[in-house]
Write a protein that holds these residues in place. Structure first.
Motif, short mmCIF file in Angstrom:
data_model
loop_
_atom_site.label_atom_id
_atom_site.label_comp_id
_atom_site.label_asym_id
_atom_site.label_seq_id
_atom_site.Cartn_x
_atom_site.Cartn_y
_atom_site.Cartn_z
N GLY A 64 0.67 -1.36 -0.01
CA GLY A 64 0.04 -0.14 -0.07
C GLY A 64 0.84 1.20 0.21
N TYR A 65 1.98 1.09 0.17
CA TYR A 65 2.80 2.18 -0.04
C TYR A 65 4.26 1.94 -0.54
CZ TYR A 65 5.14 0.89 4.40
OH TYR A 65 5.87 0.09 5.41
N LYS A 66 4.94 3.01 -0.92
CA LYS A 66 6.17 2.84 -1.78
C LYS A 66 7.41 2.40 -0.78
CE LYS A 66 9.24 5.96 -4.31
NZ LYS A 66 9.28 7.30 -4.78
N ARG A 67 7.83 1.32 -1.34
CA ARG A 67 9.20 0.72 -0.82
C ARG A 67 10.33 0.67 -1.71
NH1 ARG A 67 7.60 -4.53 2.48
NH2 ARG A 67 6.96 -4.85 0.44
N THR A 68 11.56 0.65 -1.49
CA THR A 68 12.58 0.03 -2.29
C THR A 68 12.79 -1.19 -2.37
OG1 THR A 68 13.42 2.41 -2.26
CG2 THR A 68 14.67 0.87 -3.10
N GLU A 69 12.69 -2.02 -3.41
CA GLU A 69 12.81 -3.36 -3.19
C GLU A 69 14.23 -3.56 -3.67
OE1 GLU A 69 11.45 -7.45 -5.61
OE2 GLU A 69 10.51 -5.65 -6.05
N GLU A 70 15.00 -4.79 -3.24
CA GLU A 70 16.15 -5.05 -3.67
C GLU A 70 16.07 -6.36 -4.49
OE1 GLU A 70 19.67 -3.75 -1.15
OE2 GLU A 70 17.94 -4.07 0.45
N HIS A 71 17.01 -6.54 -5.44
CA HIS A 71 17.17 -7.83 -6.23
C HIS A 71 18.61 -7.95 -6.80
CE1 HIS A 71 15.92 -4.77 -9.44
NE2 HIS A 71 16.83 -5.73 -10.12
N CYS A 72 19.03 -9.38 -6.78
CA CYS A 72 20.14 -9.62 -7.26
C CYS A 72 20.26 -9.01 -8.70
CB CYS A 72 20.56 -11.11 -7.32
SG CYS A 72 22.02 -11.90 -8.09
N ALA A 73 21.39 -8.47 -9.23
CA ALA A 73 21.44 -7.67 -10.38
C ALA A 73 22.06 -8.89 -11.26
CB ALA A 73 22.75 -6.77 -10.05
#
Length: 165
Positions: free
Chosen positions: A122-131
């Motif tokens: 429901g709100y903005k979060r910065t997701e991390e993923h393996c590049a």
């Protein structure tokens, strides 16, 4: 009277925005939907290679239960790598106890972690993923310790630990 107070509280809660995601990190995004990762496999191949827990976190962006990872209390010197492809993601000297229940780091290995924005809760979060393979790792927040002020909150099941030699 009580109705007016409840309405005012409701507006205040809706109008409040946390500032942990407003700074520069939240603006850095990459398109996770792209398939230009150097390791690309079909969904069936990933399911065959990963455990059920790894698959749901890394490939379906699930979240493991807090305090469930064996890596949470790991204090050994070494490197944390992607459980799907082995890419080095975090050094042990950047790990800290955030009290959140997930392994946390104040700095990633530059170029090996990608970012995207998600609104799943429901709100903005910065997701991390393996590049390298695009596997979901967790999220980064701006409430961590110095020197970066960041808290990379990572699912332990998305990581493997490689001890220093």
């Amino acid at each position: 009277m009580y109705k007016n107070i409840l309405i005012a509280i409701g507006f205040a809660l809706v109008g409040c925005q946390g500032n942990s995601q407003k700074k520069e990190t939240a603006q850095k995004t990459t398109d996770k939907k792209e398939t230009n990762f150097s390791v690309v496999k079909t969904d069936a191949e990933w399911q065959k290679e990963l455990t059920d827990a790894e698959y749901y976190v890394l490939r379906k962006a699930a979240t493991e239960n807090p305090f469930s990872s064996d890596l949470l209390k790991n204090k050994k010197e070494g490197t944390y790598v992607c459980a799907a492809c082995g890419t080095e993601l975090f050094k042990s000297n950047t790990k800290f106890d955030s009290g959140t229940g997930w392994p946390s780091f104040y700095e990633e290995i530059k170029g090996n972690v990608g970012y995207d924005v998600d609104y799943k809760i429901g709100y903005k979060r910065t997701e991390e993923h393996c590049a390298t393979c695009g596997g979901h790792l967790g999220h980064v927040f701006e409430d961590g310790p110095k020197p970066t002020g960041l808290r990379h909150c990572i699912n332990g099941v998305a990581l493997n630990f490689v001890p220093a030699e």
